[in-house]
Design a protein around this motif. Structure first.
Motif, PDB file in Angstrom:
ATOM      1  N   LEU A   1      49.255 -59.876  95.527  1.00 39.99           N
ATOM      2  CA  LEU A   1      49.020 -61.255  95.085  1.00 39.99           C
ATOM      3  C   LEU A   1      47.653 -61.769  95.526  1.00 39.99           C
ATOM      4  O   LEU A   1      46.897 -62.326  94.722  1.00 39.99           O
ATOM      5  CB  LEU A   1      50.133 -62.170  95.603  1.00 39.99           C
ATOM      6  N   LEU A   2      47.304 -61.604  96.789  1.00 40.06           N
ATOM      7  CA  LEU A   2      46.041 -62.138  97.288  1.00 40.06           C
ATOM      8  C   LEU A   2      44.836 -61.500  96.603  1.00 40.06           C
ATOM      9  O   LEU A   2      43.829 -62.163  96.377  1.00 40.06           O
ATOM     10  CB  LEU A   2      45.932 -61.948  98.804  1.00 40.06           C
ATOM     11  N   GLU A   3      44.950 -60.212  96.259  1.00 41.28           N
ATOM     12  CA  GLU A   3      43.816 -59.522  95.639  1.00 41.28           C
ATOM     13  C   GLU A   3      43.705 -59.801  94.144  1.00 41.28           C
ATOM     14  O   GLU A   3      42.634 -59.633  93.569  1.00 41.28           O
ATOM     15  CB  GLU A   3      43.929 -58.010  95.861  1.00 41.28           C
ATOM     16  N   THR A   4      44.797 -60.219  93.496  1.00 41.22           N
ATOM     17  CA  THR A   4      44.771 -60.346  92.037  1.00 41.22           C
ATOM     18  C   THR A   4      44.748 -61.781  91.529  1.00 41.22           C
ATOM     19  O   THR A   4      44.460 -62.010  90.353  1.00 41.22           O
ATOM     20  CB  THR A   4      45.990 -59.638  91.419  1.00 41.22           C
ATOM     21  N   ILE A   5      45.051 -62.746  92.374  1.00 38.63           N
ATOM     22  CA  ILE A   5      45.191 -64.113  91.862  1.00 38.63           C
ATOM     23  C   ILE A   5      43.876 -64.643  91.298  1.00 38.63           C
ATOM     24  O   ILE A   5      43.869 -65.351  90.282  1.00 38.63           O
ATOM     25  CB  ILE A   5      45.759 -65.063  92.951  1.00 38.63           C
ATOM     26  N   GLU A   6      42.760 -64.269  91.896  1.00 40.72           N
ATOM     27  CA  GLU A   6      41.479 -64.761  91.370  1.00 40.72           C
ATOM     28  C   GLU A   6      41.141 -64.151  90.005  1.00 40.72           C
ATOM     29  O   GLU A   6      40.817 -64.899  89.067  1.00 40.72           O
ATOM     30  CB  GLU A   6      40.353 -64.499  92.369  1.00 40.72           C
ATOM     31  N   PRO A   7      41.206 -62.813  89.812  1.00 38.84           N
ATOM     32  CA  PRO A   7      40.915 -62.288  88.470  1.00 38.84           C
ATOM     33  C   PRO A   7      41.909 -62.729  87.405  1.00 38.84           C
ATOM     34  O   PRO A   7      41.535 -62.944  86.254  1.00 38.84           O
ATOM     35  CB  PRO A   7      40.919 -60.769  88.664  1.00 38.84           C
ATOM     36  N   VAL A   8      43.188 -62.891  87.770  1.00 33.07           N
ATOM     37  CA  VAL A   8      44.155 -63.388  86.778  1.00 33.07           C
ATOM     38  C   VAL A   8      43.826 -64.828  86.408  1.00 33.07           C
ATOM     39  O   VAL A   8      43.872 -65.207  85.223  1.00 33.07           O
ATOM     40  CB  VAL A   8      45.602 -63.276  87.327  1.00 33.07           C
ATOM     41  N   GLU A   9      43.484 -65.632  87.379  1.00 29.06           N
ATOM     42  CA  GLU A   9      43.094 -67.022  87.102  1.00 29.06           C
ATOM     43  C   GLU A   9      41.816 -67.064  86.272  1.00 29.06           C
ATOM     44  O   GLU A   9      41.683 -67.894  85.364  1.00 29.06           O
ATOM     45  CB  GLU A   9      42.915 -67.773  88.419  1.00 29.06           C
ATOM     46  N   TYR A  10      40.884 -66.184  86.561  1.00 29.50           N
ATOM     47  CA  TYR A  10      39.654 -66.103  85.760  1.00 29.50           C
ATOM     48  C   TYR A  10      39.984 -65.807  84.302  1.00 29.50           C
ATOM     49  O   TYR A  10      39.452 -66.438  83.384  1.00 29.50           O
ATOM     50  CB  TYR A  10      38.755 -65.012  86.330  1.00 29.50           C
ATOM     51  N   LEU A  11      40.876 -64.843  84.087  1.00 32.11           N
ATOM     52  CA  LEU A  11      41.286 -64.509  82.722  1.00 32.11           C
ATOM     53  C   LEU A  11      41.931 -65.705  82.032  1.00 32.11           C
ATOM     54  O   LEU A  11      41.602 -66.039  80.887  1.00 32.11           O
ATOM     55  CB  LEU A  11      42.263 -63.334  82.760  1.00 32.11           C
ATOM     56  N   ALA A  12      42.856 -66.378  82.724  1.00 30.26           N
ATOM     57  CA  ALA A  12      43.571 -67.502  82.116  1.00 30.26           C
ATOM     58  C   ALA A  12      42.622 -68.651  81.801  1.00 30.26           C
ATOM     59  O   ALA A  12      42.753 -69.310  80.762  1.00 30.26           O
ATOM     60  CB  ALA A  12      44.685 -67.969  83.038  1.00 30.26           C
ATOM     61  N   THR A  13      41.661 -68.898  82.677  1.00 29.32           N
ATOM     62  CA  THR A  13      40.694 -69.962  82.417  1.00 29.32           C
ATOM     63  C   THR A  13      39.824 -69.621  81.220  1.00 29.32           C
ATOM     64  O   THR A  13      39.507 -70.489  80.396  1.00 29.32           O
ATOM     65  CB  THR A  13      39.837 -70.211  83.670  1.00 29.32           C
ATOM     66  N   ARG A  14      39.461 -68.344  81.099  1.00 30.15           N
ATOM     67  CA  ARG A  14      38.708 -67.923  79.910  1.00 30.15           C
ATOM     68  C   ARG A  14      39.543 -68.116  78.647  1.00 30.15           C
ATOM     69  O   ARG A  14      39.021 -68.499  77.588  1.00 30.15           O
ATOM     70  CB  ARG A  14      38.283 -66.458  80.042  1.00 30.15           C
ATOM     71  N   LEU A  15      40.822 -67.826  78.729  1.00 33.25           N
ATOM     72  CA  LEU A  15      41.691 -68.051  77.575  1.00 33.25           C
ATOM     73  C   LEU A  15      41.679 -69.525  77.167  1.00 33.25           C
ATOM     74  O   LEU A  15      41.623 -69.857  75.984  1.00 33.25           O
ATOM     75  CB  LEU A  15      43.120 -67.619  77.902  1.00 33.25           C
ATOM     76  N   ILE A  16      41.741 -70.407  78.153  1.00 35.56           N
ATOM     77  CA  ILE A  16      41.741 -71.850  77.879  1.00 35.56           C
ATOM     78  C   ILE A  16      40.489 -72.258  77.137  1.00 35.56           C
ATOM     79  O   ILE A  16      40.531 -73.030  76.170  1.00 35.56           O
ATOM     80  CB  ILE A  16      41.881 -72.639  79.189  1.00 35.56           C
ATOM     81  N   HIS A  17      39.347 -71.741  77.550  1.00 32.45           N
ATOM     82  CA  HIS A  17      38.092 -72.176  76.946  1.00 32.45           C
ATOM     83  C   HIS A  17      37.776 -71.441  75.650  1.00 32.45           C
ATOM     84  O   HIS A  17      36.940 -71.899  74.870  1.00 32.45           O
ATOM     85  CB  HIS A  17      36.952 -72.027  77.963  1.00 32.45           C
ATOM     86  N   LYS A  18      38.461 -70.331  75.402  1.00 26.62           N
ATOM     87  CA  LYS A  18      38.276 -69.640  74.121  1.00 26.62           C
ATOM     88  C   LYS A  18      39.227 -70.187  73.061  1.00 26.62           C
ATOM     89  O   LYS A  18      38.844 -70.343  71.897  1.00 26.62           O
ATOM     90  CB  LYS A  18      38.504 -68.131  74.302  1.00 26.62           C
ATOM     91  N   ALA A  19      40.454 -70.452  73.442  1.00 33.91           N
ATOM     92  CA  ALA A  19      41.463 -71.005  72.533  1.00 33.91           C
ATOM     93  C   ALA A  19      42.248 -72.029  73.325  1.00 33.91           C
ATOM     94  O   ALA A  19      43.178 -71.673  74.051  1.00 33.91           O
ATOM     95  CB  ALA A  19      42.374 -69.913  72.003  1.00 33.91           C
TER      96      ALA A  19
END
Length: 310
Positions: free
Chosen positions: A137-155
């Motif tokens: 969890l600690l190692e992946t939460i930032e890249p997963v959040e980065y992906l989700a934020t990119r999704l928000i700004h793309k669609a």
């Protein structure tokens, strides 16, 4: 998995959702996730640092949703099977406008299912995902959040992350236990503050996550009571709240189905308010929302990511 490897996932967004994106999004569009018992938000006003800001769009609980489910499970199969059954039941209830992706966090981030409306493939991937390895969890939460934020700004549809985890601070590849450096020195601070490394790690992640836009919900299947895990679980709560989400902890096996249901209900009922943050707003700023006759719950503290555009 690196950020560059995650970016191709953006292509998995259906064209009907991508069409909602603007051709050239203004700089500093931020997402405020909110909850209210009101059926609509009449007269909605947004303020950043007490100054009115433009509301770009509002998405209600009836609008589309992308939910990224992240599995971080390595321990007791009894707990995990209960979580799988609860997730399957909740996934079956989701409206057709909900797209689900599944990722695995332990031993490095892996995508199991790209965002899809195929409930069977999502449920199957959750049921078959291995229960092995080290907590992630600690190692992946930032890249997963980065992906989700990119999704928000793309669609710009409603987007959320749900971690289902049984992570234990002693089960990470990195040692967060702050071992005593000098056994003969009674003044060694590692004796007095064994949780210092955990607090430092989660504080850094909390600060980073304040610059992102997708709420993170953490359903932790195994509440632990020792000192180091207490610090770890406090950190999980702080990280989730920094995104506008929430961490929920199960103290017994009977809590698992209830807690997962609560998480799905919370995600399904969220509003998404996108606002334009003016140039000159401080890097760390507060948001305030108000609407006629509506009691709103939402995240108030935000920060701008270094590098300009959100």
């Amino acid at each position: 998995m690196t950020r560059r490897q995650l970016i191709p996932l953006l292509a998995a967004i259906p064209s009907t959702l991508r069409a909602a994106a603007t051709a050239a999004a203004p700089v500093h569009i931020r997402r405020v996730t909110a909850w209210t018992a009101a059926a609509e938000l009449k007269g909605l006003v947004a303020k950043a640092e007490a100054k009115d800001v433009r509301i770009v769009r509002i998405k209600s609980p009836q609008d589309g949703l992308i939910l990224l489910v992240v599995l971080d499970v390595t321990g007791d199969l009894t707990l995990i099977d209960a979580a799988r059954a609860a997730m399957a039941a909740e996934i079956a209830k989701l409206p057709a406008a909900v797209w689900l992706g599944v990722l695995r966090a332990q031993d490095g981030l892996r995508v199991l299912v790209d965002p899809t409306v195929d409930r069977e493939s999502v449920t199957s991937s959750i049921q078959q995902s291995p229960v092995t390895g080290r907590a992630g969890l600690l190692e992946t939460i930032e890249p997963v959040e980065y992906l989700a934020t990119r999704l928000i700004h793309k669609a710009p549809v409603r987007t959320a992350i749900l971690y289902v985890s049984d992570s234990n601070i002693y089960n990470y590849r990195e040692d967060y236990t702050n071992p005593v450096i000098n056994m003969s020195d009674s003044r060694d601070l590692s004796r007095r503050f064994p949780e210092a490394l955990i607090r430092e790690k989660t504080a850094k992640l909390t600060a980073t996550l304040a610059g992102t836009d997708a709420p993170v919900f953490i359903t932790h299947l195994a509440f632990l009571r020792d000192r180091l895990n207490d610090a770890y679980q406090t950190g999980l709560q702080q990280m989730a709240e920094a995104t506008g989400g929430q961490a929920m902890f199960c103290r017994t096996q009977a809590d698992i189905a209830i807690t997962i249901t609560q998480a799905f209900e919370k995600i399904r009922s969220m509003w998404a308010v996108d606002v334009e943050i003016p140039q000159g707003t401080p890097r760390n700023f507060t948001m305030h929302l108000s609407a006629d006759g509506a009691d709103l719950q939402y995240r108030t503290r935000f920060s701008m990511r270094a590098g300009g555009k959100e």
